[in-house]
Design an enzyme around this catalytic site. Structure first.
Site, PDB file in Angstrom:
ATOM      1  CE  LYS A  14      -2.063  -1.028   3.882  1.00  0.00           C
ATOM      2  NZ  LYS A  14      -1.513  -2.330   4.278  1.00  0.00           N
ATOM      3  NE  ARG A  89      -4.124  -1.559   9.986  1.00  0.00           N
ATOM      4  CZ  ARG A  89      -3.069  -1.087   9.312  1.00  0.00           C
ATOM      5  NH1 ARG A  89      -3.076   0.109   8.778  1.00  0.00           N
ATOM      6  NH2 ARG A  89      -2.007  -1.832   9.175  1.00  0.00           N
ATOM      7  NE  ARG A 128       7.451  -2.625   6.037  1.00  0.00           N
ATOM      8  CZ  ARG A 128       6.135  -2.448   5.912  1.00  0.00           C
ATOM      9  NH1 ARG A 128       5.633  -1.931   4.800  1.00  0.00           N
ATOM     10  NH2 ARG A 128       5.307  -2.813   6.859  1.00  0.00           N
ATOM     11  NE  ARG A 134       6.616  -0.482  10.131  1.00  0.00           N
ATOM     12  CZ  ARG A 134       5.471  -0.556   9.462  1.00  0.00           C
ATOM     13  NH1 ARG A 134       5.350   0.047   8.293  1.00  0.00           N
ATOM     14  NH2 ARG A 134       4.452  -1.230   9.945  1.00  0.00           N
ATOM     15  NE  ARG A 146       2.262  -5.408  11.463  1.00  0.00           N
ATOM     16  CZ  ARG A 146       3.412  -5.241  10.806  1.00  0.00           C
ATOM     17  NH1 ARG A 146       4.539  -5.781  11.280  1.00  0.00           N
ATOM     18  NH2 ARG A 146       3.443  -4.564   9.693  1.00  0.00           N
TER      19      ARG A 146
HETATM   20  P1  ADP Z   1       1.310  -2.262   7.809  1.00  0.00           P
HETATM   21  O1  ADP Z   1       0.052  -2.103   7.012  1.00  0.00           O
HETATM   22  O2  ADP Z   1       2.489  -2.617   6.963  1.00  0.00           O
HETATM   23  O3  ADP Z   1       1.150  -3.137   8.984  1.00  0.00           O
HETATM   24  P2  ADP Z   1       1.082   0.478   8.819  1.00  0.00           P
HETATM   25  O4  ADP Z   1       2.205   1.435   8.774  1.00  0.00           O
HETATM   26  O5  ADP Z   1      -0.135   0.783   8.017  1.00  0.00           O
HETATM   27  O6  ADP Z   1       1.741  -0.880   8.414  1.00  0.00           O
HETATM   28  O7  ADP Z   1       0.596   0.278  10.341  1.00  0.00           O
HETATM   29  C1  ADP Z   1       1.496  -0.051  11.378  1.00  0.00           C
HETATM   30  C2  ADP Z   1       0.714  -0.237  12.687  1.00  0.00           C
HETATM   31  O8  ADP Z   1       0.085   1.004  13.051  1.00  0.00           O
HETATM   32  C3  ADP Z   1      -0.421  -1.245  12.638  1.00  0.00           C
HETATM   33  O9  ADP Z   1       0.024  -2.565  12.891  1.00  0.00           O
HETATM   34  C4  ADP Z   1      -1.354  -0.713  13.734  1.00  0.00           C
HETATM   35  O10 ADP Z   1      -0.902  -1.084  15.015  1.00  0.00           O
HETATM   36  C5  ADP Z   1      -1.200   0.789  13.617  1.00  0.00           C
HETATM   37  N1  ADP Z   1      -2.229   1.375  12.720  1.00  0.00           N
HETATM   38  C6  ADP Z   1      -2.012   1.950  11.505  1.00  0.00           C
HETATM   39  N2  ADP Z   1      -3.168   2.375  10.955  1.00  0.00           N
HETATM   40  C7  ADP Z   1      -4.152   2.061  11.843  1.00  0.00           C
HETATM   41  C8  ADP Z   1      -5.560   2.207  11.849  1.00  0.00           C
HETATM   42  N3  ADP Z   1      -6.221   2.771  10.827  1.00  0.00           N
HETATM   43  N4  ADP Z   1      -6.249   1.731  12.924  1.00  0.00           N
HETATM   44  C9  ADP Z   1      -5.622   1.175  13.956  1.00  0.00           C
HETATM   45  N5  ADP Z   1      -4.296   0.991  14.011  1.00  0.00           N
HETATM   46  C10 ADP Z   1      -3.552   1.416  12.973  1.00  0.00           C
END
Ligand code: ADP
Length: 188
Positions: A14, A89, A128, A134, A146
Site C-alpha cells: 500500500k 481498518r 523490510r 521498524r 498483524r
Molecule cells: P502495515 O500495514 O504494513 O502493517 P502500517 O504502517 O499501516 O503498516 O501500520 C502499522 C501499525 O500502526 C499497525 O500494525 C497498527 O498497530 C497501527 N495502525 C495503523 N493504521 C491504523 C488504523 N487505521 N487503525 C488502527 N491501528 C492502525
C-alpha cells in the site's frame, strides 16, 4: 475530488503504491501508520499510547486514529483528492470516514484492494524490517498476529465498500511496476 482507499494486508504494498499514485495524480497521501510513527518519534501523548498497541501487533483504538484523520482532512481542505493508506481498518473507522466525507460532500470513489498470499506477506515484512528499523516488522510472531488482526478486524471493511459498489480487487504479487500498472488501468 478523487478519494481513493488503498486497501490490503500488511506488506501488500500500500505505502509503495500510494507514493507512486500521488506522484501521478497529485493527490494527498494520508497514511495512519506514518502519522502514528511520527507521533511516536515526537514522543507525544498520542504516540506513547499508540506505541503500546503497535509493538504488540494490535490495532490502535478507533477514536485515536479517527481523530488523527479528521484533523488531517481539516488542515488540507483544499486537497484535490486523498489516497487513504492503512485506513479505515475497522468497520467503525469506515463509518466514521464516510460521515466525515459526507460533511465535505466528497465521498470515497473507489477502494483498490491488493491481494498477496500470507507467506509472501511475512517474507516481505521481515525483509523490510531488516532495513527500515521498524520493530513491528522484525518479529515473526508479531507479523503473524498483524496478519490475523487483518483477517478478523480489517478484511470486513472490503465488504463494507463492496456493498456500496466501490470495491475493486487487484492482484499484488507481481513486481512493483506490474501492480502499479494494474492500479493505473483501473483508475483510468
Ligand atoms: P502495515 O500495514 O504494513 O502493517 P502500517 O504502517 O499501516 O503498516 O501500520 C502499522 C501499525 O500502526 C499497525 O500494525 C497498527 O498497530 C497501527 N495502525 C495503523 N493504521 C491504523 C488504523 N487505521 N487503525 C488502527 N491501528 C492502525
Amino acid at each position: 475530488m478523487l478519494n481513493i482507499i488503498l486497501f490490503g494486508p500488511p506488506g501488500s504494498g500500500k505505502g509503495t503504491q500510494a507514493t507512486n499514485l500521488i506522484e501521478k495524480y497529485g493527490l494527498l497521501h494520508i497514511s495512519t501508520g506514518d502519522l502514528l510513527r511520527q507521533e511516536i518519534k515526537d514522543e507525544t501523548p498520542l504516540g506513547l499510547e499508540a506505541k503500546n498497541f503497535i509493538d504488540k501487533g494490535l490495532l490502535v483504538p478507533d477514536d485515536v486514529v479517527i481523530g488523527m484523520i479528521s484533523a488531517k482532512l481539516d488542515s488540507n481542505s483544499n486537497a484535490k483528492g486523498v489516497i487513504f493508506d492503512g485506513f479505515p481498518r475497522t468497520i467503525a473507522q469506515a463509518e466514521a470516514l464516510d460521515r466525515l466525507l459526507e460533511f465535505k460532500k466528497a465521498p470515497i470513489n473507489i477502494m483498490l484492494a491488493l491481494h498477496v498470499n500470507d507467506d509472501a506477506l511475512a517474507e516481505r515484512l521481515l525483509k523490510r524490517g531488516a532495513t527500515s528499523g521498524r520493530t513491528d516488522d522484525q518479529d515473526p510472531a508479531i507479523i503473524r498476529r498483524r496478519i490475523e488482526v487483518y483477517k478478523n478486524e480489517t478484511s470486513p471493511v472490503a465488504n463494507y465498500y463492496g456493498t456500496q459498489g466501490k470495491l475493486v480487487n487487484i492482484p499484488g504479487e507481481g513486481t512493483i511496476e506490474d501492480t502499479f500498472a494494474l492500479l493505473v488501468k483501473e483508475l483510468e
